[in-house]
Design a protein around this motif. Structure first.
Motif, PDB file in Angstrom:
ATOM      1  N   UNK A   1       0.728  -1.042  -0.109  1.00 27.94           N
ATOM      2  CA  UNK A   1       0.172   0.318   0.152  1.00 27.94           C
ATOM      3  C   UNK A   1       1.390   1.182  -0.079  1.00 27.94           C
ATOM      4  N   UNK A   2       1.468   2.354  -1.132  1.00 30.31           N
ATOM      5  CA  UNK A   2       2.091   2.863  -0.979  1.00 30.31           C
ATOM      6  C   UNK A   2       1.641   4.008  -0.336  1.00 30.31           C
ATOM      7  N   UNK A   3       0.473   4.572  -0.108  1.00 29.98           N
ATOM      8  CA  UNK A   3      -0.228   5.409   0.794  1.00 29.98           C
ATOM      9  C   UNK A   3      -0.254   5.278   2.496  1.00 29.98           C
ATOM     10  N   UNK A   4       0.966   4.367   2.426  1.00 27.93           N
ATOM     11  CA  UNK A   4       0.647   3.929   3.733  1.00 27.93           C
ATOM     12  C   UNK A   4       1.675   5.131   4.586  1.00 27.93           C
ATOM     13  N   UNK A   5       1.453   5.787   5.205  1.00 28.98           N
ATOM     14  CA  UNK A   5       2.595   7.037   6.012  1.00 28.98           C
ATOM     15  C   UNK A   5       3.498   5.841   6.307  1.00 28.98           C
ATOM     16  N   UNK A   6       5.181   5.604   6.537  1.00 29.55           N
ATOM     17  CA  UNK A   6       5.785   4.638   6.616  1.00 29.55           C
ATOM     18  C   UNK A   6       6.572   5.355   7.876  1.00 29.55           C
ATOM     19  N   UNK A   7       7.791   4.792   8.390  1.00 30.36           N
ATOM     20  CA  UNK A   7       8.800   5.773   9.908  1.00 30.36           C
ATOM     21  C   UNK A   7       9.224   6.843   8.828  1.00 30.36           C
ATOM     22  N   UNK A   8       9.745   7.041  10.088  1.00 25.87           N
ATOM     23  CA  UNK A   8      10.866   8.859   9.807  1.00 25.87           C
ATOM     24  C   UNK A   8      12.049   7.933   9.164  1.00 25.87           C
ATOM     25  N   UNK A   9      12.524   9.006   8.065  1.00 28.72           N
ATOM     26  CA  UNK A   9      13.349   7.835   6.741  1.00 28.72           C
ATOM     27  C   UNK A   9      13.653   6.668   5.681  1.00 28.72           C
ATOM     28  N   UNK A  10      12.242   6.820   6.407  1.00 30.38           N
ATOM     29  CA  UNK A  10      11.855   5.598   5.266  1.00 30.38           C
ATOM     30  C   UNK A  10      11.352   6.250   3.592  1.00 30.38           C
ATOM     31  N   UNK A  11      10.843   7.883   3.871  1.00 31.59           N
ATOM     32  CA  UNK A  11      10.183   8.207   2.673  1.00 31.59           C
ATOM     33  C   UNK A  11      10.278   9.178   2.592  1.00 31.59           C
ATOM     34  N   UNK A  12       9.879  10.340   2.134  1.00 28.39           N
ATOM     35  CA  UNK A  12      10.187  11.581   1.829  1.00 28.39           C
ATOM     36  C   UNK A  12       8.473  12.265   1.735  1.00 28.39           C
ATOM     37  N   UNK A  13       8.842  13.826   1.364  1.00 27.31           N
ATOM     38  CA  UNK A  13       7.201  14.949   1.475  1.00 27.31           C
ATOM     39  C   UNK A  13       7.249  14.931   0.266  1.00 27.31           C
ATOM     40  N   UNK A  14       5.691  14.335   0.163  1.00 29.77           N
ATOM     41  CA  UNK A  14       5.581  14.725  -1.830  1.00 29.77           C
ATOM     42  C   UNK A  14       3.957  14.699  -1.722  1.00 29.77           C
TER      43      UNK A  14
ATOM     44  N   UNK B   1       2.534  13.178  10.877  1.00 30.13           N
ATOM     45  CA  UNK B   1       3.869  12.901  10.973  1.00 30.13           C
ATOM     46  C   UNK B   1       4.391  12.215  10.994  1.00 30.13           C
ATOM     47  N   UNK B   2       5.617  11.275   9.875  1.00 35.04           N
ATOM     48  CA  UNK B   2       5.885   9.661  10.734  1.00 35.04           C
ATOM     49  C   UNK B   2       6.501   9.347  11.601  1.00 35.04           C
ATOM     50  N   UNK B   3       6.667   8.136  12.317  1.00 33.12           N
ATOM     51  CA  UNK B   3       7.297   7.892  13.783  1.00 33.12           C
ATOM     52  C   UNK B   3       8.659   7.186  13.315  1.00 33.12           C
ATOM     53  N   UNK B   4       9.064   7.909  14.811  1.00 32.69           N
ATOM     54  CA  UNK B   4      10.664   6.654  14.558  1.00 32.69           C
ATOM     55  C   UNK B   4      10.511   5.388  14.823  1.00 32.69           C
ATOM     56  N   UNK B   5      11.191   4.295  13.887  1.00 31.72           N
ATOM     57  CA  UNK B   5      10.943   3.321  14.431  1.00 31.72           C
ATOM     58  C   UNK B   5      11.701   2.084  13.924  1.00 31.72           C
ATOM     59  N   UNK B   6      12.126   1.497  14.778  1.00 38.39           N
ATOM     60  CA  UNK B   6      13.989   0.594  13.839  1.00 38.39           C
ATOM     61  C   UNK B   6      12.937  -0.040  13.028  1.00 38.39           C
ATOM     62  N   UNK B   7      14.129  -0.758  11.576  1.00 40.23           N
ATOM     63  CA  UNK B   7      13.722  -1.305  10.745  1.00 40.23           C
ATOM     64  C   UNK B   7      15.377  -2.505  11.125  1.00 40.23           C
ATOM     65  N   UNK B   8      15.376  -3.102  12.206  1.00 41.99           N
ATOM     66  CA  UNK B   8      16.451  -3.993  11.726  1.00 41.99           C
ATOM     67  C   UNK B   8      15.538  -5.143  12.488  1.00 41.99           C
TER      68      UNK B   8
END
Length: 280
Positions: free
Chosen positions: A176-189, A273-280
């Motif tokens: 789903x590309x309109x799902x807000x990703x965690x901070x650092x995994x997207x850009x403002x468009x 605003x995007x949430x902060x989340x670890x992607x490890x």
């Protein structure tokens, strides 16, 4: 919670949708925050309330149909004219297929439709999902979402690697590309003309693997008749970069939503605003 899901999974779809309509309107009436966000998103898209009124009940049906979709007998699914052919052609190209759908209609059923129609011939569909923060719902998702021909991967680096592997093997991936990703995994468009934090994952996967981009969504038919599956290819310039492709994906989602604004999830916090989340 899994016992409740099992209980409702035996109910007819029309009954689940009817309950969902009531649930949707109760949420609208008793949650000022939800109501304000819904109205603000509709206004941003330049639509009138009369065009989206049906989406209030549809949001409830989206929730109440899940037991049937995850644990019950598969509902009726009908492909629109030309959709099967264009999806078949995308698979046959051998470069992998990336299916994109917004929070429109029933996005759960699109994965089931693709699996039923193509996994036996072209291999399993890999679907990205965000693990639920609610323990009970998370257990249900883990126990019921994965099925033969359908692989589910979490929004982690390991999940991204699995998607890249699947696409390079010529298989398909859905997200789903309109799902807000965690901070650092997207850009403002821009999304309907307003900056929205948008995932770059879909664009990067397409550029990195050469996968075909397809848009797909499941229209919820009235009176529990089932779902109509719509699919088409997303044409992109040969020399597109990440920024351009992210913008084009957002624009494609806008066009899709405007075809049936009464089935879009307008209450989704798309501009948060995007949430902060670890992607490890």
């Amino acid at each position: 919670m899994i016992l409740w899901f099992r209980f409702f999974s035996h109910w007819p779809l029309w009954a689940l949708h009817a309950i969902g309509q009531s649930v949707g309107w109760l949420a609208w009436l008793f949650s000022p925050t939800y109501r304000q966000r819904f109205s603000a998103n509709v206004k941003t898209a330049g639509l009138q309330f009369s065009q989206v009124r049906g989406a209030i009940g549809q949001a409830g049906s989206m929730s109440t149909e899940l037991p049937r979709l995850w644990m019950g007998k598969s509902p009726a699914m009908v492909w629109t004219e030309g959709s099967l052919d264009c999806v078949e052609s995308a698979y046959a190209a051998g470069h992998g297929v990336l299916f994109l759908t917004p929070h429109l209609g029933c996005f759960e059923v699109t994965a089931q439709a693709l699996t039923a129609s193509f996994s036996a011939k072209f291999g399993p569909l890999t679907v990205l999902y965000r693990p639920s923060r609610k323990e009970g719902l998370g257990q249900v998702m883990e126990a019921t979402r994965a099925r033969p021909g359908l692989d589910t991967v979490p929004t982690t680096l390991a999940g991204v690697r699995q998607m890249i592997k699947a696409l390079r093997a010529g298989r398909a991936v859905g997200l789903l590309p309109d799902q807000v990703p965690p901070e650092g995994m997207g850009q403002w468009t821009p999304f309907f003309g307003k900056p929205a934090y948008t995932m770059t994952l879909a664009a990067r996967l397409a550029l990195q693997t050469g996968a075909k981009l397809m848009v797909i969504w499941g229209e919820r038919l009235p009176w529990g008749q089932g779902y109509r599956i719509h699919a088409s290819e997303l044409n992109t310039p040969e020399k597109a970069d990440v920024d351009l492709l992210v913008l084009q994906i957002n624009q494609a989602m806008e066009r899709l939503i405007l075809t049936r604004p009464d089935q879009y999830l307008w209450g989704y916090a798309r501009y948060k605003q995007p949430r902060q989340e670890s992607t490890g």
